[in-house]
Motif scaffolding. Structure first.
Motif, short mmCIF file in Angstrom:
data_model
loop_
_atom_site.label_atom_id
_atom_site.label_comp_id
_atom_site.label_asym_id
_atom_site.label_seq_id
_atom_site.Cartn_x
_atom_site.Cartn_y
_atom_site.Cartn_z
N VAL A 238 -62.93 34.30 -35.59
CA VAL A 238 -64.34 34.53 -35.26
C VAL A 238 -64.64 33.73 -34.00
O VAL A 238 -64.24 32.57 -33.88
N MET A 239 -65.32 34.35 -33.05
CA MET A 239 -65.73 33.63 -31.84
C MET A 239 -67.24 33.67 -31.70
O MET A 239 -67.85 34.74 -31.82
N THR A 240 -67.83 32.52 -31.46
CA THR A 240 -69.25 32.42 -31.17
C THR A 240 -69.41 32.05 -29.71
O THR A 240 -69.04 30.96 -29.29
N LEU A 241 -69.93 32.99 -28.92
CA LEU A 241 -70.21 32.73 -27.51
C LEU A 241 -71.65 32.26 -27.38
O LEU A 241 -72.57 32.94 -27.86
N ILE A 242 -71.84 31.11 -26.78
CA ILE A 242 -73.16 30.52 -26.63
C ILE A 242 -73.60 30.72 -25.19
O ILE A 242 -73.04 30.11 -24.27
N ARG A 243 -74.57 31.61 -25.00
CA ARG A 243 -74.91 32.08 -23.67
C ARG A 243 -75.23 30.95 -22.70
O ARG A 243 -74.79 30.95 -21.56
N ASP A 244 -76.00 29.95 -23.14
CA ASP A 244 -76.40 28.86 -22.25
C ASP A 244 -75.62 27.58 -22.52
O ASP A 244 -76.00 26.50 -22.07
N GLY A 245 -74.49 27.69 -23.24
CA GLY A 245 -73.71 26.51 -23.60
C GLY A 245 -72.83 26.01 -22.47
O GLY A 245 -72.25 26.80 -21.72
N ASP A 246 -72.72 24.68 -22.35
CA ASP A 246 -71.84 24.09 -21.35
C ASP A 246 -70.51 23.70 -22.00
O ASP A 246 -70.17 24.18 -23.08
N HIS A 247 -69.76 22.83 -21.36
CA HIS A 247 -68.45 22.46 -21.90
C HIS A 247 -68.57 21.53 -23.10
O HIS A 247 -67.80 21.65 -24.05
N ARG A 248 -69.52 20.65 -23.08
CA ARG A 248 -69.59 19.64 -24.14
C ARG A 248 -70.08 20.22 -25.47
O ARG A 248 -69.65 19.79 -26.53
N LEU A 249 -71.03 21.16 -25.42
CA LEU A 249 -71.60 21.74 -26.64
C LEU A 249 -72.02 20.63 -27.62
O LEU A 249 -71.64 20.63 -28.79
N SER A 250 -72.82 19.70 -27.12
CA SER A 250 -73.24 18.54 -27.91
C SER A 250 -74.74 18.52 -28.20
O SER A 250 -75.24 17.54 -28.75
N ARG A 251 -75.46 19.59 -27.85
CA ARG A 251 -76.88 19.66 -28.17
C ARG A 251 -77.06 19.84 -29.68
O ARG A 251 -76.13 20.23 -30.39
N ASP A 252 -78.27 19.59 -30.17
CA ASP A 252 -78.53 19.73 -31.60
C ASP A 252 -78.14 21.13 -32.09
O ASP A 252 -77.53 21.28 -33.15
N GLU A 253 -78.52 22.14 -31.32
CA GLU A 253 -78.23 23.52 -31.75
C GLU A 253 -76.73 23.81 -31.73
O GLU A 253 -76.23 24.61 -32.54
N ASP A 254 -75.99 23.17 -30.81
CA ASP A 254 -74.54 23.34 -30.77
C ASP A 254 -73.89 22.66 -31.97
O ASP A 254 -72.97 23.21 -32.60
#
Length: 269
Positions: A238-254
């Protein structure tokens, strides 16, 4: 995002012998409910350590879910010994294998690999399967995975100056947007990376896989994650592509998406 303390005590093991010996620092959380569920194993990225946001939040989740968790630093990283410039993929795989053998010898594992840690996770699975431990890994969560990054992302983009530096000095430096210190890439790392390539053929993990990938990642383009997925025809991916995600993906929503992926792995195990 959880604010509970996850500062488990640091313990150490020695990996290697002679001049290659190095002290590897670990933080191991043991659930009071006892063994049973798979152990979460955090595999960090290049120049990151086990005190990073995602690593700590993985342990927070383990505490809430009632399962064990292992965080550790590769040699040359964080609280572990060794010179960073001696680091190679082979060296960090050896350390990863030693850590899981020491801290979770009888447990199934859910590997959580971030960036370069995704490459280490894939190679760790290969090594476990080579030992006959085909079903040791119950699940794999990859965050902006960077398998074969030395051959796929660095070598094709080397400048003439960087090639000269590699040939004459054995390394080159580049500015880092995550640290005041520059990134250092050695000739040994690049040469060893070729010997550890996983995208040269089919990748078979034998477990469910969930990839989290930002589409605004400046370091590992999302097309690299798509390429990895294409090399995994036999796995449940399964792949989840996060449209506005950066490399770290450390935000609360990430972090919420990361925890959901881990929870799904625990449910399937």
């Amino acid at each position: 995002m959880s604010t509970a303390s996850a500062e488990t005590e640091i313990t150490r093991i020695e990996v290697g012998s002679g001049a290659a010996a190095r002290s590897i620092a670990m933080r191991i959380f043991r659930t009071e409910s006892g063994p049973g569920r798979p152990t979460l194993v955090w595999l960090g990225g290049y120049r990151s350590d086990m005190t990073g946001t995602k690593a700590v939040e993985v342990e927070h989740y383990a505490r809430a879910a009632g399962t064990d968790c292992i965080r550790f630093d590769y040699s040359g990283h964080g609280a572990s010994g060794g010179d960073f410039r001696d680091g190679t993929i082979s060296r960090w795989i050896e350390e990863s294998l030693a850590v899981v053998d020491h801290a979770a010898p009888a447990s199934r594992l859910i590997l959580i690999g971030s960036s370069m840690g995704g490459w280490v996770a894939l190679r760790l699975i290969q090594e476990l399967r080579r030992r006959g431990e085909t079903h040791r890994v119950a699940g794999l969560v990859l965050i902006a995975p960077a398998p074969d990054f030395t051959a796929e992302l660095i070598e094709p983009n080397l400048t003439r100056a960087e090639k000269t530096s590699l040939a004459e000095r054995g390394y080159f430096e580049e500015p880092s947007q995550y640290s005041p210190e520059p990134n250092i890439f050695t000739r040994a790392l690049i040469d060893d990376g070729r010997a550890n390539r996983v995208l040269s053929g089919p990748v078979e993990t034998g477990c469910p896989v969930h990839i989290l990938q930002g589409m605004r990642d400046p370091d590992v383009p999302y097309t690299h994650a798509l390429k990895l997925m294409e090399h995994m025809p036999a796995d449940d991916v399964v792949m989840t592509l996060i449209r506005d995600g950066d490399h770290r993906l450390s935000r609360d929503e990430d972090i919420a998406k990361l925890k959901q992926a881990i929870g799904a792995m625990l449910t399937q195990a």
